[in-house]
Design a protein around this motif. Structure first.
Motif, PDB file in Angstrom:
ATOM      1  N   SER A   9       6.999   0.766   8.712  1.00 25.46           N
ATOM      2  CA  SER A   9       7.814   1.965   8.774  1.00 25.46           C
ATOM      3  C   SER A   9       7.403   2.860   7.607  1.00 25.46           C
ATOM      4  CB  SER A   9       9.292   1.597   8.643  1.00 25.46           C
ATOM      5  OG  SER A   9      10.070   2.754   8.508  1.00 25.46           O
ATOM      6  N   SER A  10       7.444   4.147   7.795  1.00 29.27           N
ATOM      7  CA  SER A  10       7.064   5.071   6.721  1.00 29.27           C
ATOM      8  C   SER A  10       8.156   5.210   5.671  1.00 29.27           C
ATOM      9  CB  SER A  10       6.713   6.443   7.301  1.00 29.27           C
ATOM     10  OG  SER A  10       7.834   6.969   7.986  1.00 29.27           O
ATOM     11  N   GLU A  11       9.347   4.672   5.951  1.00 24.39           N
ATOM     12  CA  GLU A  11      10.476   4.770   5.020  1.00 24.39           C
ATOM     13  C   GLU A  11      10.946   3.380   4.611  1.00 24.39           C
ATOM     14  OE1 GLU A  11      12.960   7.785   5.178  1.00 24.39           O
ATOM     15  OE2 GLU A  11      11.453   9.075   6.070  1.00 24.39           O
ATOM     16  N   VAL A  12      11.546   3.283   3.448  1.00 24.70           N
ATOM     17  CA  VAL A  12      12.149   2.032   3.003  1.00 24.70           C
ATOM     18  C   VAL A  12      13.334   1.732   3.915  1.00 24.70           C
ATOM     19  CG1 VAL A  12      13.286   0.847   1.081  1.00 24.70           C
ATOM     20  CG2 VAL A  12      11.496   2.526   0.622  1.00 24.70           C
ATOM     21  N   PHE A  13      13.443   0.502   4.408  1.00 26.83           N
ATOM     22  CA  PHE A  13      14.560   0.126   5.281  1.00 26.83           C
ATOM     23  C   PHE A  13      15.863   0.079   4.489  1.00 26.83           C
ATOM     24  CE2 PHE A  13      16.973  -3.609   7.094  1.00 26.83           C
ATOM     25  CZ  PHE A  13      17.609  -2.875   8.076  1.00 26.83           C
ATOM     26  N   LEU A  14      15.893  -0.660   3.379  1.00 27.67           N
ATOM     27  CA  LEU A  14      17.074  -0.715   2.513  1.00 27.67           C
ATOM     28  C   LEU A  14      16.657  -0.504   1.070  1.00 27.67           C
ATOM     29  CD1 LEU A  14      19.055  -3.740   3.995  1.00 27.67           C
ATOM     30  CD2 LEU A  14      19.616  -1.315   4.191  1.00 27.67           C
ATOM     31  N   ALA A  15      17.277   0.469   0.408  1.00 26.30           N
ATOM     32  CA  ALA A  15      17.007   0.774  -1.000  1.00 26.30           C
ATOM     33  C   ALA A  15      18.317   0.671  -1.781  1.00 26.30           C
ATOM     34  CB  ALA A  15      16.426   2.180  -1.121  1.00 26.30           C
ATOM     35  N   SER A  16      18.221   0.775  -3.083  1.00 28.32           N
ATOM     36  CA  SER A  16      19.421   0.743  -3.924  1.00 28.32           C
ATOM     37  C   SER A  16      20.373   1.878  -3.547  1.00 28.32           C
ATOM     38  CB  SER A  16      19.028   0.881  -5.396  1.00 28.32           C
ATOM     39  OG  SER A  16      18.341  -0.277  -5.825  1.00 28.32           O
TER      40      SER A  16
ATOM     41  N   SER B 255      13.797  -7.335 -10.470  1.00 27.03           N
ATOM     42  CA  SER B 255      14.759  -7.214 -11.569  1.00 27.03           C
ATOM     43  C   SER B 255      15.127  -5.766 -11.877  1.00 27.03           C
ATOM     44  CB  SER B 255      14.205  -7.893 -12.822  1.00 27.03           C
ATOM     45  OG  SER B 255      13.081  -7.183 -13.305  1.00 27.03           O
ATOM     46  N   THR B 256      14.787  -4.855 -10.969  1.00 27.73           N
ATOM     47  CA  THR B 256      15.086  -3.441 -11.172  1.00 27.73           C
ATOM     48  C   THR B 256      15.752  -2.841  -9.938  1.00 27.73           C
ATOM     49  OG1 THR B 256      13.038  -2.564 -10.219  1.00 27.73           O
ATOM     50  CG2 THR B 256      12.955  -3.257 -12.541  1.00 27.73           C
ATOM     51  N   ALA B 257      16.267  -1.657 -10.097  1.00 31.40           N
ATOM     52  CA  ALA B 257      16.860  -0.930  -8.969  1.00 31.40           C
ATOM     53  C   ALA B 257      15.788  -0.388  -8.023  1.00 31.40           C
ATOM     54  CB  ALA B 257      17.730   0.210  -9.485  1.00 31.40           C
ATOM     55  N   HIS B 258      14.509  -0.515  -8.389  1.00 32.41           N
ATOM     56  CA  HIS B 258      13.421  -0.035  -7.527  1.00 32.41           C
ATOM     57  C   HIS B 258      13.094  -1.006  -6.402  1.00 32.41           C
ATOM     58  CE1 HIS B 258      12.744   3.253 -10.260  1.00 32.41           C
ATOM     59  NE2 HIS B 258      12.656   2.396 -11.255  1.00 32.41           N
ATOM     60  N   TYR B 259      13.588  -2.242  -6.510  1.00 29.64           N
ATOM     61  CA  TYR B 259      13.352  -3.259  -5.481  1.00 29.64           C
ATOM     62  C   TYR B 259      13.997  -2.797  -4.186  1.00 29.64           C
ATOM     63  CZ  TYR B 259      12.688  -8.268  -4.260  1.00 29.64           C
ATOM     64  OH  TYR B 259      12.275  -9.467  -3.744  1.00 29.64           O
ATOM     65  N   GLY B 260      13.365  -3.070  -3.068  1.00 26.14           N
ATOM     66  CA  GLY B 260      13.919  -2.669  -1.788  1.00 26.14           C
ATOM     67  C   GLY B 260      13.347  -3.498  -0.658  1.00 26.14           C
ATOM     68  N   ILE B 261      13.768  -3.180   0.556  1.00 29.63           N
ATOM     69  CA  ILE B 261      13.339  -3.906   1.743  1.00 29.63           C
ATOM     70  C   ILE B 261      12.604  -2.955   2.676  1.00 29.63           C
ATOM     71  CG2 ILE B 261      14.117  -5.168   3.792  1.00 29.63           C
ATOM     72  CD1 ILE B 261      16.464  -6.199   2.104  1.00 29.63           C
ATOM     73  N   GLY B 262      11.431  -3.387   3.110  1.00 28.42           N
ATOM     74  CA  GLY B 262      10.631  -2.631   4.058  1.00 28.42           C
ATOM     75  C   GLY B 262      10.621  -3.306   5.409  1.00 28.42           C
ATOM     76  N   ALA B 263      10.102  -2.610   6.418  1.00 29.45           N
ATOM     77  CA  ALA B 263      10.048  -3.145   7.774  1.00 29.45           C
ATOM     78  C   ALA B 263       8.708  -2.803   8.406  1.00 29.45           C
ATOM     79  CB  ALA B 263      11.183  -2.568   8.613  1.00 29.45           C
TER      80      ALA B 263
ATOM     81  N   ASP C 143       0.816  -1.212   0.000  1.00 31.72           N
ATOM     82  CA  ASP C 143       0.000   0.000   0.000  1.00 31.72           C
ATOM     83  C   ASP C 143       0.854   1.268   0.000  1.00 31.72           C
ATOM     84  OD1 ASP C 143       1.006  -0.056   2.567  1.00 31.72           O
ATOM     85  OD2 ASP C 143      -0.934  -0.280   3.553  1.00 31.72           O
ATOM     86  N   GLN C 144       2.159   1.106  -0.198  1.00 37.42           N
ATOM     87  CA  GLN C 144       3.043   2.262  -0.273  1.00 37.42           C
ATOM     88  C   GLN C 144       3.580   2.368  -1.697  1.00 37.42           C
ATOM     89  OE1 GLN C 144       5.999   2.314   2.829  1.00 37.42           O
ATOM     90  NE2 GLN C 144       4.522   1.769   4.404  1.00 37.42           N
ATOM     91  N   PRO C 145       3.766   3.575  -2.203  1.00 33.46           N
ATOM     92  CA  PRO C 145       4.206   3.739  -3.595  1.00 33.46           C
ATOM     93  C   PRO C 145       5.481   2.977  -3.948  1.00 33.46           C
ATOM     94  CG  PRO C 145       3.499   5.848  -2.709  1.00 33.46           C
ATOM     95  CD  PRO C 145       3.497   4.870  -1.560  1.00 33.46           C
ATOM     96  N   TRP C 146       6.479   2.923  -3.060  1.00 34.69           N
ATOM     97  CA  TRP C 146       7.734   2.250  -3.395  1.00 34.69           C
ATOM     98  C   TRP C 146       7.537   0.751  -3.600  1.00 34.69           C
ATOM     99  CZ3 TRP C 146      10.182  -1.721  -0.941  1.00 34.69           C
ATOM    100  CH2 TRP C 146       9.797  -2.023   0.356  1.00 34.69           C
TER     101      TRP C 146
END
Length: 171
Positions: A106-113, A85-93, A55-58
């Motif tokens: 969390s309101s922020e991505v935990f780990l991004a590219s 398969s893209t640099a947009h993939y990330g880890i949330g918490a 439910d978050q844009p990222w």
């Protein structure tokens, strides 16, 4: 023969377009479920509960690769989101007081590219020989993300404080 431009107009009942949009929106949702395991470990008990949804844009159209760790009396859930398969993939918490939630993201991505690594994902957590928690994940070298590209296994120390997971830079 005289060729004329013809406009075809499909007639839809009132509200049908809104229903179609709602259906597509639901179809693009990924729901992660949890269900209690019986004490003997052989069957599930009760009904499954949705504990996480993109439910978050990222996160875009997909969340996956869930890992739950208990620390500090809470349940910390790490997950991957977006297209691996893209640099947009990330880890949330997210965090909860019980394994079946409700989880608060969390309101922020935990780990991004970063400049060094693209598309971090599929987190797991283990306690290392040093007694600290470490997150294990995979990521691409910059500029080479994709289905057949090499992904490295990476690890970093993390900590859980007050319901928040963060990289442990005290090493």
């Amino acid at each position: 023969m005289n060729a004329e431009a013809t406009t075809v107009r499909l007639l839809t009942p009132p509200g049908a377009e809104a229903e179609e949009i709602a259906w597509v929106s639901r179809a693009l949702r990924t729901r992660i479920h949890a269900q209690r395991l019986a004490a003997d470990g052989r069957r599930l008990e009760g009904e499954p509960a949705v504990i996480l949804e993109n439910d978050q844009p990222w996160e875009a159209h997909l969340i996956e690769g869930v890992w739950i760790t208990q620390a500090g009396g809470r349940y910390h859930l790490l997950y991957a989101g977006n297209d691996f398969s893209t640099a947009h993939y990330g880890i949330g918490a997210a965090v909860a007081d019980a394994p079946t939630g409700p989880y608060r993201k969390s309101s922020e991505v935990f780990l991004a590219s970063t400049e060094e690594w693209w598309g971090p994902g599929h987190p797991s957590v283990a306690v290392g020989a040093d007694g600290r928690h470490h997150v294990f994940l995979h990521a691409f070298r910059p500029g080479v993300a994709g289905y057949k590209a090499f992904r490295a296994l990476l690890a970093a120390p993390i900590r859980f404080d007050g319901g928040v997971v963060s990289l442990d830079r005290s090493a």
